[in-house]
Design an enzyme around this catalytic site. Structure first.
Site, mmCIF file in Angstrom:
data_model
loop_
_atom_site.group_PDB
_atom_site.id
_atom_site.type_symbol
_atom_site.label_atom_id
_atom_site.label_comp_id
_atom_site.label_asym_id
_atom_site.label_seq_id
_atom_site.Cartn_x
_atom_site.Cartn_y
_atom_site.Cartn_z
ATOM 1 N N HIS A 9 -8.901 -1.747 7.398
ATOM 2 C CA HIS A 9 -9.990 -0.760 7.597
ATOM 3 C C HIS A 9 -11.357 -1.360 7.935
ATOM 4 C CE1 HIS A 9 -8.089 3.149 6.602
ATOM 5 N NE2 HIS A 9 -7.355 2.487 5.730
ATOM 6 N N HIS A 64 -2.389 -3.093 4.595
ATOM 7 C CA HIS A 64 -1.620 -2.165 5.443
ATOM 8 C C HIS A 64 -2.206 -2.108 6.847
ATOM 9 C CE1 HIS A 64 -4.797 0.246 3.607
ATOM 10 N NE2 HIS A 64 -4.520 1.310 4.326
ATOM 11 N N HIS A 92 0.817 -1.220 0.000
ATOM 12 C CA HIS A 92 0.000 0.000 0.000
ATOM 13 C C HIS A 92 0.845 1.261 0.000
ATOM 14 C CE1 HIS A 92 -4.092 1.648 0.604
ATOM 15 N NE2 HIS A 92 -3.457 2.667 1.154
ATOM 16 N N ASP A 138 2.310 1.926 3.820
ATOM 17 C CA ASP A 138 1.372 3.060 3.869
ATOM 18 C C ASP A 138 2.095 4.390 3.632
ATOM 19 O OD1 ASP A 138 -1.169 4.123 3.989
ATOM 20 O OD2 ASP A 138 -1.506 3.703 6.113
ATOM 21 N N ASP A 172 0.352 5.533 -1.111
ATOM 22 C CA ASP A 172 -0.616 6.560 -1.511
ATOM 23 C C ASP A 172 -0.015 7.682 -2.345
ATOM 24 O OD1 ASP A 172 -3.437 6.174 -0.562
ATOM 25 O OD2 ASP A 172 -2.425 5.801 1.333
ATOM 26 N N GLU A 227 -8.783 1.632 -2.687
ATOM 27 C CA GLU A 227 -8.964 1.754 -1.244
ATOM 28 C C GLU A 227 -10.331 2.339 -0.945
ATOM 29 O OE1 GLU A 227 -6.190 4.171 1.017
ATOM 30 O OE2 GLU A 227 -6.569 2.943 2.792
ATOM 31 N N HIS A 259 -13.053 2.187 3.541
ATOM 32 C CA HIS A 259 -12.022 3.011 4.188
ATOM 33 C C HIS A 259 -12.555 3.301 5.586
ATOM 34 C CE1 HIS A 259 -9.467 6.701 4.791
ATOM 35 N NE2 HIS A 259 -8.584 5.770 4.500
#
Ligand SMILES: *[C@@H]1O[C@H](CO)[C@@H](O)[C@H](O)[C@H]1NC(C)=O
Ligand SMILES: *[C@@H]1O[C@H](CO)[C@@H](O)[C@H](O)[C@H]1NC(C)=O
Ligand SMILES: *[C@@H]1O[C@H](CO)[C@@H](O)[C@H](O)[C@H]1NC(C)=O
Ligand SMILES: [Zn+2]
Length: 365
Positions: free
Chosen positions: A219, A240, A43, A309, A45, A146, A173
């Site tokens: 999540h 993650h 993961h 992450d 971003d 995600e 999420h």
């Protein structure tokens, strides 16, 4: 060059290389292992950073040297990051509004990253593609969506995401969707709306199995973790998340679930976010290694991976400041007596095992 100078140069080179080896033989061994086994991270971003900082205008960005992010192509190289699942993230505020457009734009920017830097990043859609990219010394780029709110409760949208290259979806999420509860239900700050997974949530998982898309349980609420582990025919991942037994944060994975994960041959890819590592705003590499040790102790080395992450969180541990630092962590595992076999599993073999199984379960029609 005169012989004296030449000798001096030869000797100092020798001394330097001897010194750097002597300084950290574990790091040398880590790099050797990473040359043979791809490091896979679950993961990252960066696509979200590209949206928030540059409005997706990739022509305005030099990804080789980009500063102010955890990730750029120079750091990827230094960190031996061989395979990255890039997150296509749409914030919960877009649910029931323009989540699908946001998601498509994130997928688009990931495709364009690969198009702009074809020598360094290459889009991968399968385990085969990952091996090929590793041989070609390019970073295999996969896409993870995600947030299940991205599909707007539509299986047609889910199937279309698969066609665009999406190979995992995080079921939600930090919001409930009409079919799945998120982790904030377990802190008491959100009400349970689905008592875990609704009937439609079960259909989403079955459709993901049929398509060959990995189910990501980062999540979700604990109830969803348990139900999804029961329902999914293919092994699942936490792209993650870290260990609840080390840091009791509801985003982390409790022991009971780690044991179920072992039974079902899934994996948890350890998150480096300080708050999930140490349950405080500061953390260091050694505390991240504690999560690896702990998960190995509870469920064995076959359930572990990396899920930094990076660029999705504002605080990362000392000595793991950006994606160039992975070899430090691998060296630390070796220092803690992890065997080469265990390290190779954590680096990438575990994720590849899961992905291949997901590809086997896939039934195109
Ligand atoms: C990008 O790819 C080119 C061509 O293979 C290579 O020469 C260069 O070192 C790569 N850059 C990085 C930072 O990995
Ligand atoms: C990491 O942090 C922990 C907790 O603060 C501390 O005990 C430990 O000494 C630190 N380790 C290193 C190598 O800095
Ligand atoms: C690693 O193994 C060596 C030799 O068996 C032992 O002396 C050492 O204490 C171990 N280190 C850790 C961190 O377990
Ligand atoms: Zn996340």
């Amino acid at each position: 060059m005169g012989w004296q100078l030449g000798l001096w140069a030869a000797l100092s080179t020798l001394t330097l290389s001897t010194l750097s080896t002597a300084a950290d033989p574990y790091r040398e061994r880590a790099l050797q292992l990473m040359a043979k086994t791809p490091l896979i991270d679950g993961h990252n971003d960066l696509p979200w950073q590209l949206r928030s900082k540059f409005n997706n205008q990739l022509d305005k960005v030099d990804l080789i040297t980009l500063e102010g992010t955890h990730t750029n192509i120079n750091k990827i190289k230094e960190g031996r990051l061989a395979v990255q699942f890039w997150a296509a993230f749409a914030p919960c505020g877009t649910q029931d509004k323009d989540a699908m457009r946001h998601t498509l734009e994130q997928i688009d920017v990931i495709h364009r990253m690969c198009q702009k830097y074809p020598a360094n990043l290459t889009l991968a859609r399968s385990s085969q593609d990952i091996y090929k990219a590793f041989t070609e010394k390019k970073t295999a780029s996969l896409i993870g969506v995600e947030g299940g709110h991205s599909i707007d409760s539509s299986l047609g949208a889910l199937r279309t995401l698969y066609h665009l290259g999406v190979r995992y979806m995080t079921l939600t999420h930090s919001c409930n969707t009409p079919w799945v509860d998120n982790w904030l239900v377990d802190t008491g700050s959100h009400p349970s709306e689905n008592n875990g997974l609704s009937n439609f949530g079960v259909r989403v998982i079955k459709e993901m199995n049929r398509l060959g898309m990995m189910v990501d349980l980062a999540h979700v609420s604990e109830q969803v973790m348990k139900e999804a582990l029961k329902v999914s025919e293919a092994p699942v991942i936490f792209s993650h998340s870290s260990a609840y037994g080390v840091c009791p944060h509801k985003r982390n994975v409790p022991d009971k679930v780690l044991k179920l994960l072992k039974e079902k041959e899934g994996i948890v890819m350890v998150n480096f976010y300080n708050d999930y590592v140490s349950c405080s705003t500061t953390a260091n590499l050694s505390q991240v290694a504690d999560h690896f040790d702990y998960i190995r102790k509870v469920a064995g080395a076959r359930v572990i991976g990396f899920g930094g992450d990076y660029d999705g969180v504002e605080r990362v541990p000392k000595d793991l400041e950006d994606v160039s630092k992975y070899p430090n962590l691998v060296a630390e595992l070796l220092r803690r007596n992890w065997t080469d076999t265990e390290v190779r599993m954590a680096l990438g073999e575990n994720l590849l095992r899961v992905l291949k199984k997901v590809e086997e379960v896939r039934t195109p029609w």
